[in-house]
Every structure is written in C-alpha cells, then in structure tokens.
Scaffold this motif. Sequence first.
Motif, PDB file in Angstrom:
ATOM      1  N   TYR A  36       1.314  -1.733  -0.107  1.00 34.91           N
ATOM      2  CA  TYR A  36       0.403  -0.070   0.427  1.00 34.91           C
ATOM      3  C   TYR A  36       0.773   1.738   0.054  1.00 34.91           C
ATOM      4  O   TYR A  36       2.026   1.904   0.284  1.00 34.91           O
ATOM      5  N   ASN A  37       0.111   2.511  -0.336  1.00 34.96           N
ATOM      6  CA  ASN A  37       0.979   3.142  -0.612  1.00 34.96           C
ATOM      7  C   ASN A  37       2.276   3.444  -1.341  1.00 34.96           C
ATOM      8  O   ASN A  37       3.563   4.316  -0.825  1.00 34.96           O
ATOM      9  N   SER A  53      -9.344   0.707  -5.202  1.00 31.45           N
ATOM     10  CA  SER A  53      -9.625   1.738  -4.749  1.00 31.45           C
ATOM     11  C   SER A  53      -9.088   1.532  -3.079  1.00 31.45           C
ATOM     12  O   SER A  53      -9.210   1.098  -2.543  1.00 31.45           O
ATOM     13  N   SER A  54      -7.723   2.298  -2.226  1.00 32.18           N
ATOM     14  CA  SER A  54      -7.205   2.036  -1.550  1.00 32.18           C
ATOM     15  C   SER A  54      -7.110   2.980  -0.688  1.00 32.18           C
ATOM     16  O   SER A  54      -7.104   4.163  -0.948  1.00 32.18           O
ATOM     17  N   ILE A  55      -7.477   3.044   0.586  1.00 33.48           N
ATOM     18  CA  ILE A  55      -7.054   4.248   1.703  1.00 33.48           C
ATOM     19  C   ILE A  55      -6.105   3.241   2.462  1.00 33.48           C
ATOM     20  O   ILE A  55      -5.863   2.675   3.238  1.00 33.48           O
ATOM     21  N   ASN A  76      -2.823   8.562   2.474  1.00 35.97           N
ATOM     22  CA  ASN A  76      -3.254   8.880   1.145  1.00 35.97           C
ATOM     23  C   ASN A  76      -4.378   7.646  -0.007  1.00 35.97           C
ATOM     24  O   ASN A  76      -4.202   6.759   1.053  1.00 35.97           O
ATOM     25  N   TYR A  77      -5.227   8.138  -0.644  1.00 35.31           N
ATOM     26  CA  TYR A  77      -6.729   7.896  -1.224  1.00 35.31           C
ATOM     27  C   TYR A  77      -5.742   7.370  -2.459  1.00 35.31           C
ATOM     28  O   TYR A  77      -5.947   8.390  -3.515  1.00 35.31           O
ATOM     29  N   THR A  78      -6.147   5.852  -3.005  1.00 36.20           N
ATOM     30  CA  THR A  78      -5.666   5.949  -4.320  1.00 36.20           C
ATOM     31  C   THR A  78      -7.123   5.580  -4.914  1.00 36.20           C
ATOM     32  O   THR A  78      -7.505   4.401  -4.714  1.00 36.20           O
ATOM     33  N   ALA A  79      -7.291   6.325  -6.709  1.00 37.69           N
ATOM     34  CA  ALA A  79      -8.636   4.916  -7.587  1.00 37.69           C
ATOM     35  C   ALA A  79      -8.318   5.350  -8.399  1.00 37.69           C
ATOM     36  O   ALA A  79      -7.252   6.130  -9.203  1.00 37.69           O
ATOM     37  N   GLY A  88      -4.064   9.697  -6.954  1.00 32.53           N
ATOM     38  CA  GLY A  88      -4.157   9.305  -5.393  1.00 32.53           C
ATOM     39  C   GLY A  88      -4.108  10.676  -5.050  1.00 32.53           C
ATOM     40  O   GLY A  88      -3.268  11.794  -5.908  1.00 32.53           O
ATOM     41  N   GLY A  90      -3.211  12.920  -1.041  1.00 36.99           N
ATOM     42  CA  GLY A  90      -3.145  12.418   0.261  1.00 36.99           C
ATOM     43  C   GLY A  90      -2.220  13.858   0.729  1.00 36.99           C
ATOM     44  O   GLY A  90      -1.818  14.539   0.253  1.00 36.99           O
TER      45      GLY A  90
END
Length: 245
Positions: A36-37, A53-55, A76-79, A88, A90
Amino acid sequence: MKNFCGTLLIVFVVLGLKAQEVVLPSDFRQHNLTEYNGSLINPAYSLDRNNPSSIALWARWQWQAYDADPTSLFFNYTASLNDVSAAGVGFFQHNTGIFLNTGAALNYAYNIELSEDVYLGVGMNLFAFQQKLADERFFIPNPIQTSITNDFIVQMAPGINLSVNGFNIGLVSENLFDYNFSTNERNTSPEDRMFQAMASYDIPIEILSTDDSSVLRPMVYYKSIPGLDNQFGLTTLLSTNKYWA
C-alpha cells in the motif's frame, strides 16, 4: 590555568558529542512501502501496487528522543480512473530533524501498452508543502538568516516503470523539479537531485485455495542521495488476497 584547561576540555567534549549526531537524509526512506502507498516509492506504482481503490496510512519513527522524533507520515487515497490510469491524493508530514515539511501530495499514473505483456507505466507525484525549522528553540539570528524560515515549496517527482511478463524495472527522482515560492527561486540545486532505480519480479505462488493471485515479489533498489553514501537494498513482499507480509 586550571580553569582555562577545564573550560577547554568541556568545549572539546561538547563539540565531540555534537559531531556524533546523525544527520538524516532528506528523502522519505520509504523502501518498505510495497503493498500500500507504493506510489510514494514510484508514482507509476499506483497503477497496480496500491490496490485501488484503497486508503492507507504509513508512519515511520526514525528514533525516539527527548526533544524531537524525526518522523514520516503519509495518508493516501488511491482510485482507478479506468483500465489504464489511476490517481491519488494524500497528506504528508516529513521531519528530517532539521526541517518539518507539511503538505499535500497528488498522484497520477498512466499505463501504455507497448506490445503483448509489455507495458510502460508513467507517473507523477506533485508535493506542495510548508517548510519550517523542526526545532525553533535554539534559532539564533545571523547576518545570513535573520528570521525563521516558513517557505512554501512545490516539488515534482516523475517516475516510470517498465513491466515485461512479471519483471519490472523502474526509475524515479523525488525532487527532479522544485520551486520555492517564498524566495522565488529553485529550492535545490542540480547537484541535490535524488534518483532511485528498482527491479523486481513477481513469482506466482499458491497459498490459499481461494486465491489465484498470490505473488512473491523480491525487489532490489539503488538510491543516490547527494552528500551521503549511495544506498543498495533488497526487499521481498508476500501478497495474497487475505494478508501481506
């Protein structure tokens, strides 16, 4: 004479202890970000390594001290925007022990199909942050710097990743372009550029009967930081749809 010798001895001891203080590099020291990230390592990794999508939240404490703890925080938020692009946004705070950088990060990445099973991912991280002294208690005005810095800086970090049948090779610079809007000049000189090269290979493995996407991903990296020794390292990721390590 005894007082003079005693004072001189104290000065040498203080200077010796000061010289032993470790100066942290200005990079994020984020090599353990692989599941992640991952876009903080290489902006192109948001295409397939941020699990859109992830936080996600990443935090690092370099050490504990009574006066300050050099830390790195990245939320961070990614989609996925579509089949070939991801983005993303962040928040980050990075304390190097000298400067405290607080601001926002934007990410965008696009995947280009060169041929069957050959893809080129290109990405960009845009950092906009306020930079000030991490510890202002011992600031002493001088003819060169009469006030405490509180600068607004924009920094761009482009990156690419070439993927061929599970083999990946990437290149990124954390500060290829930057600008200090408070002083109206470049924030760093060309000699201060940081570069990182990475190579990894995805090895499919079967761990869970319900998981057909588990991989073991060893990765080697090389990083150059001006004024410090070049870094070489190896990390390995085990990723399943239930857990990662």
